[in-house]
Write an enzyme that holds these catalytic residues in place. Structure first.
Site, PDB file in Angstrom:
ATOM      1  N   HIS A 105       0.785  -1.364   0.069  1.00 32.78           N
ATOM      2  CA  HIS A 105      -0.005  -0.021  -0.077  1.00 32.78           C
ATOM      3  C   HIS A 105       0.813   1.283  -0.016  1.00 32.78           C
ATOM      4  CE1 HIS A 105      -3.667  -2.227   0.618  1.00 32.78           C
ATOM      5  NE2 HIS A 105      -3.279  -2.431   1.510  1.00 32.78           N
ATOM      6  N   ASP A 151      -2.408 -10.610  -2.168  1.00 34.23           N
ATOM      7  CA  ASP A 151      -2.900 -10.355  -0.924  1.00 34.23           C
ATOM      8  C   ASP A 151      -4.390  -9.773  -1.262  1.00 34.23           C
ATOM      9  OD1 ASP A 151      -1.600  -8.407   1.831  1.00 34.23           O
ATOM     10  OD2 ASP A 151      -3.253  -7.861   0.955  1.00 34.23           O
ATOM     11  N   HIS A 177      -6.053  -7.249  -0.570  1.00 33.11           N
ATOM     12  CA  HIS A 177      -6.236  -5.919  -0.642  1.00 33.11           C
ATOM     13  C   HIS A 177      -5.620  -5.606  -1.920  1.00 33.11           C
ATOM     14  CE1 HIS A 177      -6.551  -6.534   3.960  1.00 33.11           C
ATOM     15  NE2 HIS A 177      -7.434  -5.897   3.735  1.00 33.11           N
ATOM     16  N   ASP A 198      -3.869 -12.811   3.626  1.00 30.57           N
ATOM     17  CA  ASP A 198      -5.100 -12.496   4.123  1.00 30.57           C
ATOM     18  C   ASP A 198      -6.261 -12.748   3.478  1.00 30.57           C
ATOM     19  OD1 ASP A 198      -4.003 -10.918   2.545  1.00 30.57           O
ATOM     20  OD2 ASP A 198      -4.148  -8.971   3.614  1.00 30.57           O
TER      21      ASP A 198
END
Length: 381
Positions: free
Chosen positions: A142, A178, A180, A266
Site C-alpha cells: 500500500h 494479498d 487488498h 489475508d
C-alpha cells in the site's frame, strides 16, 4: 528441486514492529478501547516457528538481511517520505501516513523488510539462490512514493523491482495475491512497460474504488497492469482459475526475466481483514504454480515477499503452505482445513468467473490471446 537451496530472509526486529493497541486499523481513541490488534507482528514469529518446527526450514538457507539504504529506498520513495517515517518512529508512536501506526522499532523494521526483499532479489539475480522467501513486516504494497498507508511504511516489492531494473533486468512480473489491492505497487509502475503488475484481490475491499478491472496502465505502460477484483467469498477454485486463465497467459505474453510475488495470506478463510475463503492448500498450490512459471519463463528466478496476514491461528499454516511449495515439498497437514475446504464457495462459481471472462475479452494483454469460450452446458448463461 535441483540447484542451490532457496533462501529464507527474516530478522527478529521485523517482529518488534507493532502498530499499538486499538481496533482494526484504528488506535485507541474516543469509542475505541485498548484491544490486541489484528496486525500484531509477533504473530509472524509464530509462523516462522511453525516452519522451523515442521522441518521445512531445513530446506532453506537462512539469511539475515541488513537495512535498506537511502539509495535503494529513493528508487521508489521521495526523501520527505523517508524523513516522515523516521521522525514518527523516533517519537515511539504515531501515524506515519494513513492508518500506518508505528512504534520505536518501526522505521528500522521497515528498512529491514525492504532490505530483505532487495537483497533476496539481488541474490537470485546473481545466481546465489534460485528462489527466495522474505518473511518480513511491516508489509509494503500500500505504501506510495510519498506516503505510508494501511500498515505499510516502505514498498518492499516495488523497491525490489527497482533494484532488479538497476541491475539490468528489462521485464519484471509482479503478482500480488494479498486480499487488498496493492495501490502502492500499481502507482509506482502504472506507466512502466518494464513491470507487469497483476493484482488478485477482493473487489471493493481496500482501498475503496482501487484495483478495478478497467485500470490497465497508462502511457508507455498501457496494458502492463492487470487487476482481478474477485467477489467476496471466492475460494480455492476461483484463485487457481485466475492463475491458470489470467496470470499464466499474461506472463507468457510478457516473458519476464524475474518474478516477484507479494504473497499476503489475508485471503485465507479465517482472516478477519477479508472475506475470502482460501486455505493453506490454496497458497501452496499458487506458490507451486508460480515457481513452475518462473522455471519456464525466468530461469527459475522468483522472490516471494510476505504481505498481509492477520489471523493469529491460521496465518502460520498459510505461511507454512507457501514455504513448503517454495521448498518443493507437498502441502503440509492442516488441522483447520476441514472447516473450509468443503464449503460450496471453494469451487469456482459463475459470478466469480465473470471477471475472468471480462479480462480475457477486453484486457489488451489478453484479448488477442484467449481462446473462444466454450458453449455453456445446457445453454445456460
Amino acid at each position: 528441486m535441483s540447484g542451490p537451496r532457496p533462501a529464507w530472509y527474516s530478522h527478529e526486529l521485523c517482529f518488534w514492529h507493532d502498530p499499538g493497541p486499538g481496533s482494526g486499523y484504528l488506535p485507541v481513541g474516543p469509542g475505541i478501547e485498548p484491544l490486541r490488534q489484528f496486525a500484531v507482528d509477533p504473530d509472524l514469529r509464530r509462523a516462522e516457528g511453525l516452519v522451523r518446527a515442521s522441518g521445512v526450514m531445513d530446506r532453506f538457507e537462512q539469511v539475515t538481511p541488513v537495512p535498506a539504504s537511502d539509495e535503494d529506498l529513493l528508487l521508489v520513495h521521495v526523501p520527505e517520505h523517508l524523513e516522515r517515517v523516521e521522525a514518527a518512529s523516533a517519537t515511539g508512536a504515531g501515524d506515519a501516513g494513513v492508518y500506518a501506526h508505528v512504534n520505536y522499532h518501526s522505521a528500522r523494521a521497515a528498512r529491514l523488510a525492504a532490505g530483505a526483499c532487495a537483497q533476496a532479489t539481488a541474490g537470485v539475480l546473481d545466481g546465489r539462490f534460485r528462489r527466495a522467501y522474505c518473511l518480513v513486516r511491516p508489509p509494503g504494497h500500500h505504501a506510495e512514493p510519498d506516503r505510508a498507508m494501511a500498515l505499510c511504511l516502505f514498498n518492499n516489492v516495488a523497491v525490489a523491482a527497482r533494484v532488479a531494473q538497476r541491475k539490468g533486468v528489462r521485464r519484471v512480473l509482479v503478482v500480488d495475491w494479498d486480499v487488498h489491492h496493492g495501490n502502492g505497487i500499481q502507482r509506482v509502475f502504472y506507466e512502466d512497460p518494464g513491470v507487469l503488475y497483476v493484482s488478485v484481490h477482493q473487489d471493493g475491499l481496500f482501498p475503496v474504488a482501487s484495483g478495478r478491472a478497467a485500470e490497465t496502465g497508462a502511457g508507455a505502460g498501457a496494458g502492463s497492469t492487470v487487476n482481478v477484483p474477485l467477489p467476496a467469498g471466492s475460494g480455492h477454485g476461483a484463485y487457481l482459475a485466475v492463475l491458470e486463465r489470467v496470470v499464466e497467459p499474461a506472463a507468457r505474453a510478457f516473458r519476464p526475466e524475474l518474478v516477484l510475488v507479494a504473497a499476503g495470506v489475508d485471503a485465507g478463510g479465517h482472516d478477519p481483514m477479508g472475506r475470502m475463503m482460501c486455505t493453506s492448500r490454496t497458497f501452496h498450490a499458487m506458490a507451486s504454480a508460480m515457481c513452475r512459471l518462473a522455471d519456464e519463463l525466468a530461469g527459475g528466478r522468483i522472490v516471494f515477499a510476505h504481505e498481509g496476514g492477520y489471523s493469529a491461528w491460521y496465518q502460520p499454516l498459510s505461511v507454512l503452505g507457501t514455504a513448503s511449495a517454495i521448498a518443493g515439498l507437498p502441502a503440509p497437514h492442516d488441522p483447520f482445513l476441514h472447516s473450509l475446504e468443503h464449503l460450496p464457495g471453494q469451487r469456482l462459481q459463475p459470478h466469480q468467473s465473470r471477471v475472468i471472462e471480462h479480462l480475457l475479452a477486453r484486457h489488451p494483454l489478453l484479448a488477442d490471446r484467449s481462446p473462444a469460450p466454450a458453449p455453456a452446458a445446457g445453454g445456460a448463461s
